[in-house]
Motif scaffolding. Structure first.
Motif, PDB file in Angstrom:
ATOM      1  N   PRO A 171     -32.695 -75.660  -1.925  1.00  9.32           N
ATOM      2  CA  PRO A 171     -33.567 -75.477  -3.087  1.00  9.32           C
ATOM      3  C   PRO A 171     -34.143 -76.767  -3.655  1.00  9.32           C
ATOM      4  N   GLU A 172     -33.608 -77.927  -3.199  1.00  7.03           N
ATOM      5  CA  GLU A 172     -34.131 -79.191  -3.719  1.00  7.03           C
ATOM      6  C   GLU A 172     -35.624 -79.336  -3.406  1.00  7.03           C
ATOM      7  N   GLY A 212     -31.306 -72.109   9.859  1.00  2.93           N
ATOM      8  CA  GLY A 212     -30.471 -72.395   8.703  1.00  2.93           C
ATOM      9  C   GLY A 212     -30.988 -71.783   7.422  1.00  2.93           C
ATOM     10  N   ALA A 213     -31.842 -70.746   7.539  1.00  2.00           N
ATOM     11  CA  ALA A 213     -32.343 -69.998   6.379  1.00  2.00           C
ATOM     12  C   ALA A 213     -33.105 -70.866   5.385  1.00  2.00           C
ATOM     13  N   PHE A 214     -33.673 -71.966   5.870  1.00  2.00           N
ATOM     14  CA  PHE A 214     -34.450 -72.915   5.056  1.00  2.00           C
ATOM     15  C   PHE A 214     -33.587 -73.737   4.097  1.00  2.00           C
ATOM     16  N   LYS A 228     -35.820 -65.465  -1.675  1.00  2.00           N
ATOM     17  CA  LYS A 228     -36.269 -65.752  -3.040  1.00  2.00           C
ATOM     18  C   LYS A 228     -35.681 -67.057  -3.552  1.00  2.00           C
ATOM     19  N   PHE A 229     -34.442 -67.337  -3.188  1.00  2.00           N
ATOM     20  CA  PHE A 229     -33.790 -68.585  -3.578  1.00  2.00           C
ATOM     21  C   PHE A 229     -34.525 -69.790  -2.984  1.00  2.00           C
ATOM     22  N   ALA A 230     -34.945 -69.663  -1.714  1.00  2.00           N
ATOM     23  CA  ALA A 230     -35.645 -70.759  -1.050  1.00  2.00           C
ATOM     24  C   ALA A 230     -37.100 -70.867  -1.487  1.00  2.00           C
ATOM     25  N   TYR A 231     -37.677 -69.741  -1.947  1.00  2.00           N
ATOM     26  CA  TYR A 231     -39.100 -69.715  -2.304  1.00  2.00           C
ATOM     27  C   TYR A 231     -39.286 -68.998  -3.638  1.00  2.00           C
ATOM     28  N   PRO A 232     -38.817 -69.597  -4.717  1.00  3.28           N
ATOM     29  CA  PRO A 232     -38.849 -68.912  -6.015  1.00  3.28           C
ATOM     30  C   PRO A 232     -40.252 -68.628  -6.536  1.00  3.28           C
ATOM     31  N   SER A 233     -41.255 -69.374  -6.091  1.00  2.50           N
ATOM     32  CA  SER A 233     -42.621 -69.155  -6.570  1.00  2.50           C
ATOM     33  C   SER A 233     -43.423 -68.238  -5.657  1.00  2.50           C
ATOM     34  N   GLY A 234     -42.777 -67.691  -4.633  1.00  3.17           N
ATOM     35  CA  GLY A 234     -43.475 -66.842  -3.678  1.00  3.17           C
ATOM     36  C   GLY A 234     -43.643 -65.419  -4.152  1.00  3.17           C
ATOM     37  N   ASN A 235     -44.086 -64.567  -3.246  1.00  3.13           N
ATOM     38  CA  ASN A 235     -44.358 -63.157  -3.553  1.00  3.13           C
ATOM     39  C   ASN A 235     -43.247 -62.230  -3.077  1.00  3.13           C
ATOM     40  N   ASP A 252     -25.859 -47.779   5.239  1.00  2.00           N
ATOM     41  CA  ASP A 252     -25.117 -48.286   4.074  1.00  2.00           C
ATOM     42  C   ASP A 252     -24.424 -49.612   4.357  1.00  2.00           C
ATOM     43  N   LYS A 253     -23.805 -49.759   5.542  1.00  2.00           N
ATOM     44  CA  LYS A 253     -23.038 -50.980   5.818  1.00  2.00           C
ATOM     45  C   LYS A 253     -23.932 -52.209   5.946  1.00  2.00           C
ATOM     46  N   ASN A 254     -25.232 -52.006   6.099  1.00  2.00           N
ATOM     47  CA  ASN A 254     -26.154 -53.133   6.244  1.00  2.00           C
ATOM     48  C   ASN A 254     -26.969 -53.415   4.985  1.00  2.00           C
ATOM     49  N   LYS A 255     -26.827 -52.586   3.954  1.00  2.00           N
ATOM     50  CA  LYS A 255     -27.657 -52.759   2.761  1.00  2.00           C
ATOM     51  C   LYS A 255     -27.354 -54.074   2.046  1.00  2.00           C
ATOM     52  N   GLU A 256     -26.063 -54.420   1.973  1.00  2.00           N
ATOM     53  CA  GLU A 256     -25.715 -55.683   1.316  1.00  2.00           C
ATOM     54  C   GLU A 256     -26.262 -56.874   2.092  1.00  2.00           C
ATOM     55  N   TYR A 257     -26.279 -56.776   3.426  1.00  2.00           N
ATOM     56  CA  TYR A 257     -26.802 -57.874   4.229  1.00  2.00           C
ATOM     57  C   TYR A 257     -28.298 -58.048   3.982  1.00  2.00           C
ATOM     58  N   LYS A 258     -29.018 -56.937   3.881  1.00  2.00           N
ATOM     59  CA  LYS A 258     -30.445 -57.050   3.576  1.00  2.00           C
ATOM     60  C   LYS A 258     -30.652 -57.678   2.197  1.00  2.00           C
ATOM     61  N   MET A 259     -29.798 -57.329   1.235  1.00  2.00           N
ATOM     62  CA  MET A 259     -29.883 -57.963  -0.080  1.00  2.00           C
ATOM     63  C   MET A 259     -29.678 -59.470   0.028  1.00  2.00           C
ATOM     64  N   LEU A 260     -28.734 -59.887   0.888  1.00  2.00           N
ATOM     65  CA  LEU A 260     -28.511 -61.320   1.118  1.00  2.00           C
ATOM     66  C   LEU A 260     -29.783 -61.978   1.645  1.00  2.00           C
ATOM     67  N   ILE A 261     -30.412 -61.356   2.638  1.00  2.00           N
ATOM     68  CA  ILE A 261     -31.636 -61.916   3.225  1.00  2.00           C
ATOM     69  C   ILE A 261     -32.740 -61.996   2.176  1.00  2.00           C
ATOM     70  N   ASP A 262     -32.930 -60.915   1.426  1.00  2.00           N
ATOM     71  CA  ASP A 262     -33.990 -60.889   0.403  1.00  2.00           C
ATOM     72  C   ASP A 262     -33.737 -61.939  -0.680  1.00  2.00           C
ATOM     73  N   HIS A 263     -32.496 -62.012  -1.136  1.00  4.41           N
ATOM     74  CA  HIS A 263     -32.175 -62.948  -2.213  1.00  4.41           C
ATOM     75  C   HIS A 263     -32.224 -64.387  -1.704  1.00  4.41           C
ATOM     76  N   GLY A 264     -31.804 -64.585  -0.440  1.00  4.98           N
ATOM     77  CA  GLY A 264     -31.866 -65.920   0.139  1.00  4.98           C
ATOM     78  C   GLY A 264     -33.290 -66.426   0.255  1.00  4.98           C
TER      79      GLY A 264
END
Length: 332
Positions: A126-127, A90-92, A231-238, A217-229
């Motif tokens: 994020p809670e 569930g992507a954390f 960061k959203f779950a771990y805002p204090s991480g690296n 190209d068709k997968n670049k947005e999906y990778k952005m989703l994974i990366d941003h997701g």
């Protein structure tokens, strides 16, 4: 790289400052609305499989619970069952140990492999941002281990569990957790239980630099989703190269606390390349174990949870059973 809004997977607006389409959205008052894992199934007897389950709170301070599954078979004197500590995906940020996504499949695995499953309901971002999910997950490992002298709080584990045959398992972000818990076992020389293997189902890993089909190209947005997701779950991480998310960046990876891994990937899963890369990373890490690889043709991410009666889902359960029980014959 921050995604450009709006995208296929993420958008923002005045009412919803952040919206992961189909997963969750944040309201302007800070409330988090989830779209996955909300359909819950109560624990109890399952007439289809004959499996009994119950929910047990393991920490009243944090309200962490586990859902235990056990076969309702005739008790043979001194016969103990392997333990599978399972971490849901569930992507954390979504899902639950009590959700309808997991309950049917874990009943089936319990029956076929003749095991006790301890399914962990860790707290969600994020809670409760990462690393809380990992801390809750480790708390569950220690709770299971507290029964190894047969005097723990849970009778099912005291009476029926074999602490010399313990396995970690998980799908997607749960597989990520299982991997990181195995490293903790190795680093802490946690010998109260004997970790025999780890079952990694469509693991959720990432990294700053794209690999494999992530460059298309068709997968670049999906990778952005994974990366941003992440960061959203771990805002204090690296970021995406945090060792918890990118195993190649973990200096402790060779301390992985068991000698075998069952790794499952799916042909149409856009996390497939991360799973295959995980195999390469582990094999080059100095870890002296063995990885068994399954690739399911024609299927997508965690398909076996949503179509447990399919041939490929049955094949995965067969491999899980043999991985745990060799040379014991598995139940159909």
């Amino acid at each position: 790289m921050e995604p450009s809004f709006p995208s296929k997977y993420i958008s923002t607006s005045q009412e919803f400052p952040l919206h992961f389409h189909g997963i969750l959205r944040m309201h302007k008052d800070g409330k988090c609305e989830r779209f996955l894992g909300n359909d819950l199934i109560p624990a109890g007897f399952d007439p289809l499989t004959g499996i009994e389950s119950k929910d047990v709170i393991i920490s009243f301070e944090s309200n962490i619970f586990v859902r235990l599954y056990i076969p309702k078979t005739i008790i043979i004197r001194n016969h103990k069952l392997p333990i599978v500590i399972y971490y849901h995906g569930g992507a954390f940020v979504t899902q639950s140990a009590a959700s309808s996504t997991y309950h049917p499949t874990l009943n089936l695995i319990t029956k076929q492999s003749n095991v006790i499953i301890v399914s962990v309901n860790y707290r969600l971002a994020p809670e409760y941002p990462i690393p809380i999910a990992y801390e809750d997950s480790w708390e569950a490992v220690k709770w299971v281990a507290s029964h190894s002298k047969r005097d723990g709080p849970e009778p099912w584990l005291n009476e029926r569990a074999d602490f010399q045959r313990v396995f970690f398992a998980g799908d997607s972000s749960g597989a990520n957790i299982a991997h990181n818990m195995a490293i903790r076992v190795g680093l802490n020389k946690f010998n109260v239980i004997n970790l025999k293997g780890v079952i990694m189902l469509h693991p959720f890993f990432g990294g700053k630099d794209p690999i494999g089909d992530e460059i298309i190209d068709k997968n670049k947005e999906y990778k952005m989703l994974i990366d941003h997701g992440w960061k959203f779950a771990y805002p204090s991480g690296n970021g995406s190269d945090d060792p918890l998310f990118n195993p190649a960046k973990d200096p402790n990876i060779s301390s992985f606390g068991c000698s075998k891994i069952l790794l499952c990937v799916a042909e149409k899963d856009r996390l497939r390349d991360r799973g295959l890369n995980y195999k390469k990373v582990m094999e080059k890490s100095g870890w002296r174990g063995k990885i068994e690889l399954i690739e399911n043709k024609g299927d997508d991410h965690v398909f076996f949870l949503y179509n447990p009666s399919s041939d490929n889902a049955r094949a995965i359960r067969d491999r899980i059973c043999s991985f745990i029980n060799i040379p014991i014959r598995c139940k159909a």
